[in-house]
Design a protein around this motif. Structure first.
Motif, PDB file in Angstrom:
ATOM      1  N   CYS A  45      21.849   5.403   3.369  1.00  0.00           N
ATOM      2  CA  CYS A  45      20.598   4.896   2.757  1.00  0.00           C
ATOM      3  C   CYS A  45      19.516   5.584   3.483  1.00  0.00           C
ATOM      4  O   CYS A  45      19.304   5.971   4.497  1.00  0.00           O
ATOM      5  N   VAL A  46      18.441   5.954   2.688  1.00  0.00           N
ATOM      6  CA  VAL A  46      17.268   6.559   3.051  1.00  0.00           C
ATOM      7  C   VAL A  46      15.935   5.648   2.821  1.00  0.00           C
ATOM      8  O   VAL A  46      15.625   5.345   1.879  1.00  0.00           O
ATOM      9  N   ILE A  47      15.526   5.555   4.184  1.00  0.00           N
ATOM     10  CA  ILE A  47      14.193   4.453   3.983  1.00  0.00           C
ATOM     11  C   ILE A  47      12.869   5.203   3.930  1.00  0.00           C
ATOM     12  O   ILE A  47      12.679   5.988   4.706  1.00  0.00           O
ATOM     13  N   GLU A  48      12.140   5.094   2.703  1.00  0.00           N
ATOM     14  CA  GLU A  48      10.904   5.865   2.800  1.00  0.00           C
ATOM     15  C   GLU A  48       9.726   4.803   3.273  1.00  0.00           C
ATOM     16  O   GLU A  48       9.551   3.763   2.461  1.00  0.00           O
ATOM     17  N   LEU A  49       8.978   5.136   4.322  1.00  0.00           N
ATOM     18  CA  LEU A  49       7.934   4.500   4.611  1.00  0.00           C
ATOM     19  C   LEU A  49       6.679   4.900   3.638  1.00  0.00           C
ATOM     20  O   LEU A  49       6.257   6.255   3.986  1.00  0.00           O
ATOM     21  N   LYS A  50       6.291   4.084   3.028  1.00  0.00           N
ATOM     22  CA  LYS A  50       5.101   4.694   2.168  1.00  0.00           C
ATOM     23  C   LYS A  50       3.741   4.249   2.631  1.00  0.00           C
ATOM     24  O   LYS A  50       3.537   2.870   3.011  1.00  0.00           O
TER      25      LYS A  50
ATOM     26  N   LYS B 263      15.306   4.088  -0.647  1.00  0.00           N
ATOM     27  CA  LYS B 263      14.727   2.657  -0.748  1.00  0.00           C
ATOM     28  C   LYS B 263      13.038   2.660  -0.103  1.00  0.00           C
ATOM     29  O   LYS B 263      13.182   2.745   0.964  1.00  0.00           O
ATOM     30  N   PRO B 264      12.358   2.759  -0.976  1.00  0.00           N
ATOM     31  CA  PRO B 264      10.866   2.719  -0.455  1.00  0.00           C
ATOM     32  C   PRO B 264      10.583   1.287   0.007  1.00  0.00           C
ATOM     33  O   PRO B 264      10.831   0.176  -0.231  1.00  0.00           O
ATOM     34  N   VAL B 265       9.691   1.466   1.155  1.00  0.00           N
ATOM     35  CA  VAL B 265       9.269   0.106   1.756  1.00  0.00           C
ATOM     36  C   VAL B 265       7.628   0.256   1.951  1.00  0.00           C
ATOM     37  O   VAL B 265       7.207   1.469   2.273  1.00  0.00           O
ATOM     38  N   ASP B 266       6.991  -0.872   1.995  1.00  0.00           N
ATOM     39  CA  ASP B 266       5.532  -0.662   2.209  1.00  0.00           C
ATOM     40  C   ASP B 266       5.169  -0.340   3.883  1.00  0.00           C
ATOM     41  O   ASP B 266       5.262  -1.216   4.582  1.00  0.00           O
ATOM     42  N   GLY B 267       5.032   0.963   4.107  1.00  0.00           N
ATOM     43  CA  GLY B 267       4.743   1.194   5.410  1.00  0.00           C
ATOM     44  C   GLY B 267       3.212   0.609   6.113  1.00  0.00           C
ATOM     45  O   GLY B 267       3.007   0.899   7.190  1.00  0.00           O
ATOM     46  N   MET B 268       2.488   0.226   5.061  1.00  0.00           N
ATOM     47  CA  MET B 268       1.084  -0.299   5.654  1.00  0.00           C
ATOM     48  C   MET B 268       1.408  -1.488   6.267  1.00  0.00           C
ATOM     49  O   MET B 268       0.000  -2.091   6.761  1.00  0.00           O
ATOM     50  N   ALA B 269       2.275  -2.138   5.911  1.00  0.00           N
ATOM     51  CA  ALA B 269       2.439  -3.567   6.552  1.00  0.00           C
ATOM     52  C   ALA B 269       2.317  -3.713   7.904  1.00  0.00           C
ATOM     53  O   ALA B 269       2.682  -2.590   8.542  1.00  0.00           O
ATOM     54  N   PRO B 270       2.145  -4.634   8.618  1.00  0.00           N
ATOM     55  CA  PRO B 270       1.916  -4.619  10.191  1.00  0.00           C
ATOM     56  C   PRO B 270       3.820  -4.584  10.650  1.00  0.00           C
ATOM     57  O   PRO B 270       4.709  -4.740   9.693  1.00  0.00           O
ATOM     58  N   ILE B 271       3.833  -4.111  11.660  1.00  0.00           N
ATOM     59  CA  ILE B 271       5.098  -3.422  12.181  1.00  0.00           C
ATOM     60  C   ILE B 271       6.359  -4.574  11.903  1.00  0.00           C
ATOM     61  O   ILE B 271       7.322  -4.193  11.211  1.00  0.00           O
TER      62      ILE B 271
END
Ligand code: AMP
Length: 197
Positions: free
Chosen positions: A109-114, A172-180
């Motif tokens: 799995c590749v997690i992309e922090l957007k 798998k993209p995730v919203d990297g702007m959200a709190p940790i």
């Protein structure tokens, strides 16, 4: 499980990799950390990498591929690992595929922090201030000039690998702007699908 975190500098790859490593009990492999250790120890690799890193450029593919090849051969990587900051070029992604194939494994799995690029300078400057306040040493490349070069390197060399992993059905993209904690929760949800599978 073999995981990878992708995202521009300051996206939170290191923080999230560490959290996943603690949860899953598999090591975080950060080529940036390994190179910084080599610079500090004054090894031949460190001496080659020092200036390139301080300016925000990319260290030569052969060097980082060699570092990763040695590291994933260590016993603690047998059950899996988290790649943080590697691969950063298509040549590195190809070399990784070959390395994994030779040990009979593959990326799960590749997690992309957007993230919003306009916030990255703030994030990096904030990281530098927090490190300084805690009495630590600020990274040589955590400044506006080096960040600009790091971002250019990211969009020229690293961003194309996002398409590569998307095409392989691994992204798998995730919203990297959200709190940790929220980013971590999004990642946990993705990983739980793999653990249930
Ligand atoms: P990081 O800690 O991941 O932000 O990496 C810090 C610096 O180390 C980068 O700006 C590059 O100069 C170098 N570096 C780390 N990983 C790689 C890589 N996979 N390929 C080339 N250079 C790298």
């Amino acid at each position: 499980m073999i995981l990878m975190l992708l995202g521009p500098p300051g996206a939170g790859k290191g923080t999230q990799s560490q959290l996943i490593s603690d949860k899953l009990g598999i090591p975080q492999l950060s080529t940036g950390d390994m190179l910084r250790a080599a610079v500090k120890a004054g090894t031949p690799i460190g001496m080659k990498a020092k200036k390139i890193m301080a300016e925000g450029g990319l260290v030569h593919d052969e060097i980082v591929i060699g570092i990763i090849a040695d590291r994933i051969a260590e016993p603690d990587c047998a059950k899996g690992f988290i790649l943080d900051g590697f691969p950063r070029t298509l040549a590195q992604a190809d070399a990784l595929d070959t390395l994994l194939k030779s040990r009979g494994s593959k990326i799960d799995c590749v997690i992309e922090l957007k993230v919003d690029d306009t916030k990255l300078v703030d994030r990096i400057e904030c990281r530098a201030r927090e490190t300084q306040a805690a009495g630590g040493t600020v990274r040589a490349d955590d400044n506006a000039d080096a960040l600009k070069t790091r971002l250019i390197a990211y969009y020229r060399e690293t961003a194309p690998i996002i398409g590569y992993y998307f095409a392989h059905g691994l992204l798998k993209p995730v919203d990297g702007m959200a709190p940790i904690e929220d980013v971590s929760r999004q990642i946990d949800e993705i990983l739980s699908e793999f653990q249930a599978a």
